[in-house]
Scaffold this active site. Structure first.
Site, PDB file in Angstrom:
ATOM      1  N   GLU A 222       0.857  -1.190   0.000  1.00 35.23           N
ATOM      2  CA  GLU A 222       0.000   0.000   0.000  1.00 35.23           C
ATOM      3  C   GLU A 222       0.896   1.244   0.000  1.00 35.23           C
ATOM      4  OE1 GLU A 222      -2.725  -0.484   3.295  1.00 35.23           O
ATOM      5  OE2 GLU A 222      -3.527  -2.328   2.424  1.00 35.23           O
TER       6      GLU A 222
ATOM      7  N   ARG B  78       9.874 -15.746  -4.794  1.00 30.97           N
ATOM      8  CA  ARG B  78      11.312 -15.480  -4.599  1.00 30.97           C
ATOM      9  C   ARG B  78      12.156 -16.463  -5.391  1.00 30.97           C
ATOM     10  NH1 ARG B  78       9.769 -14.726   1.361  1.00 30.97           N
ATOM     11  NH2 ARG B  78       9.195 -12.523   1.286  1.00 30.97           N
TER      12      ARG B  78
ATOM     13  N   GLU C 155       9.330  -8.397  -3.579  1.00 31.36           N
ATOM     14  CA  GLU C 155       9.218  -9.687  -2.874  1.00 31.36           C
ATOM     15  C   GLU C 155      10.084  -9.740  -1.623  1.00 31.36           C
ATOM     16  OE1 GLU C 155      10.099 -12.049  -6.166  1.00 31.36           O
ATOM     17  OE2 GLU C 155       8.118 -11.715  -6.989  1.00 31.36           O
TER      18      GLU C 155
END
Ligand code: FAD
Length: 545
Positions: free
Chosen positions: A273, A407, A528
């Site tokens: 966000e 990942r 990530e």
């Protein structure tokens, strides 16, 4: 001139590194109270975490190269590259831990015990400039080509993807980057036809279940052609797939996994966000249940890659208004939306719900576009809650399971990008003359290219090892996947930048792809799990727990 180091030399150096790392890790566990007090010892934990990652990469590279030698695959240059790469990693590990021996309480004696004079001599000989120059000369002669041995089946996978990527993606990569165009639909439909979206999806849900190595090889070859226009297309579907496999209801798996496997739907991941990044447990975007059982989503999201083109977004939202519940108050939703091209969109539902999106301009990683979104009473069907009632409050954990797969993917993406940089650099330094000779005749060029090749070999070894480990046990392999991402992304950043320097001024020209590789690589350590947070909160916690 030093003689070439052997795999036995590499084993001796690895053993020395382990003699230093083990007490350092033991002490870090004690000092951080098994990881609970990492935040009071962040710098120390980061140092030890990175050293452990270097040890793991060295170990995986050595074990793999020994296996190739025993099976009669590989060649002498691969063995020399392995030994030099191991020496490079071991030297770095030693230099990294040396300043912390007092804080760790292991003193200079630990350094001396692990690296007595003869081991220090071996380290110097194994990482001697002449060794890297020989590797660099070979890389220039072979134009940096990637001939890493694979079994027959995986070799076929790599060859087929390489052909597709070279013929279809490479010719379009520059245009997409320079015009910030959207990934062409033909890439998606052809990749779907070739089965690239279903490689790691169980057969019963329409995938080919070829496993994580096939998925990594595919990602690597696509990223070699373009990180953004093809190499990253599988990542988001992969993240949602893993979350669904882990915690979706049977109905959700049957509904969504075959569509993902077929490339029928594209996925966006909406976790970050504007005000919430690494602290995922604090996500504020709200999902509230309506009287009819459906959900309303309200709030902003940031950096949602491919959100315009995506057919569904995986949205992590707060379902429990009690903020003290932190991660336990979050749930994951599959949120359908219409497709849009361009850099902004607005979608209004028949009931009045809305989502608007605007792509944030970026220097690299163009082609998918990463959007800031705002949801206003956006309606999501009741069955969009991943895991149904049982999924309430489990969103954080499902999302993290998805990120572990993401990942691993990113380790593959980084290797592909670094490979592209190595190849273009090898080509350039052979073709470009200065002072009357090719740049590749200069010792320093050979040394630099040799180190690029050796670092890439290590990054690839830990990434392939993580892929194998994920096939065995996804949960247990998650820290290794994070280590692969950490190391491979740093290698991609370093190798692309070194390659750019080798290009001189032309490395800064948009017309040469190395300039694109540099800006593309820079995003890899950010998403990530931004690098410091990945080190401390994922790898550090796992190693000290
Ligand atoms: C091109 C791009 C694409 C992206 N795609 C997606 C996507 O598809 N979906 C999605 O949800 N997100 C996406 N992201 C977001 C990405 O995952 C976040 O940027 C990342 O998780 C970091 O969050 P942040 O940017 O808010 O940084 P912050 O969390 O603000 O961190 C900034 C820095 O602060 C420091 N820091 C923060 N916390 C700590 C700590 N506890 N200890 C020590 N240091 C700390 C670190 O140095 C860190 O690098 C994307 C980002 C980019 C740039």
């Amino acid at each position: 001139m030093s003689s070439n180091p052997t795999l036995e030399d590499a084993r001796a150096l690895l053993t020395a590194a382990q003699r230093l790392l083990e007490p350092a890790l033991d002490r870090t566990r004690e000092i951080t109270e098994n990881g609970h007090a990492i935040d009071s010892h962040q710098v120390l934990t980061e140092r030890v975490t990175y050293a452990a990652t270097e040890e793991r990469a060295a170990r995986e590279l050595l074990d793999t190269t020994v296996a190739w030698r025993d099976e009669g695959r590989g060649d002498e240059m691969m063995e020399i590259t392995c030994a030099a790469a191991v020496a490079d990693l071991v030297g770095s590990l030693r230099d990294r831990l040396a300043p912390a021996v007092d804080d760790l309480g292991i003193g200079d004696e630990a350094l001396e015990t692990a690296f007595p004079a003869d081991t220090r001599g071996l380290l110097r000989r194994s990482a001697h400039e002449s060794v890297f120059r020989a590797i660099g000369q070979h890389a220039c002669a072979t134009r940096g080509s990637n001939t890493t041995p694979l079994d027959e089946m995986m070799e076929q996978v790599r060859d087929a993807v390489r052909e597709f990527a070279e013929n279809e993606v490479m010719p379009e990569a520059e245009r997409i980057h320079r015009t910030d165009a959207l990934v062409p639909e033909e890439f998606i439909s052809k990749m779907a036809e070739l089965g690239y979206f279903g490689l790691a999806i169980p057969e019963k849900f329409g995938g080919s279940e070829m496993g994580n190595l096939a998925m990594i090889l595919t990602t690597e070859e696509l990223s070699r052609a373009s990180l953004a226009a093809a190499g990253s297309l599988i990542t988001r579907p992969e993240i949602l797939t893993k979350a669904l496999v882990q915690g979706g209801t049977d109905a959700q798996k049957s509904e969504w996994l075959p569509k993902i496997a077929a490339g029928e739907i594209m996925v966006g991941i909406a976790v970050t966000e504007p005000d919430i990044g690494s602290d995922v447990a604090s996500v504020k975007c709200r999902a509230t249940q309506r009287e009819d059982g459906n959900w309303s989503i309200n709030g902003p999201k940031a950096w949602c890659t491919f959100a315009g083109r995506a057919d569904v977004l995986a949205v992590l939202a707060r379902t429990d208004p009690d903020v003290s519940k932190a991660a336990k108050g979050l749930s994951l939703f599959i949120v359908p939306k219409d497709r849009f091209d361009g850099h902004s969109f607005e979608m209004t539902q028949p009931g009045g719900g809305r989502v608007v999106g605007k792509a944030d301009a970026t220097p690299g990683y163009r082609g998918m576009h990463s959007f800031t979104l705002n949801f206003e009473d956006y309606a999501v069907p009741a069955d969009g809650l991943v895991g149904g009632e049982a999924g309430l409050g489990r969103g954080f954990y499902l999302q993290m399971a998805g990120f572990a797969a993401g990942r691993l993917q990113t380790g593959g993406r980084a290797c592909g990008l670094a490979q592209a940089a190595l190849e273009k650099t090898a080509e350039y330094v052979v073709d470009r003359l200065q002072f009357g000779v090719p740049l590749s005749d200069f010792q320093l060029t050979q040394y630099t290219v040799g180190r690029m090749a050796a670092k890439l070999a290590a990054a690839r070894a830990i990434t392939y090892a993580a892929a194998g480990a994920m096939d065995e046990d996804e949960r247990a392999a998650a820290p290794l996947a994070a280590q692969a991402k950490l190391l491979a992304c740093d290698v991609a950043v370093e190798v692309t930048q070194q390659g750019q320097l080798m290009h001189g001024g032309w490395g800064y020209a948009e017309e040469y792809p190395i300039s694109r590789y540099v800006v593309d690589a820079q995003v890899l350590p950010i998403f990530e799990g931004v690098k410091p947070v990945l080190e401390l909160k994922v790898i550090g916690r796992a190693l000290t727990a």
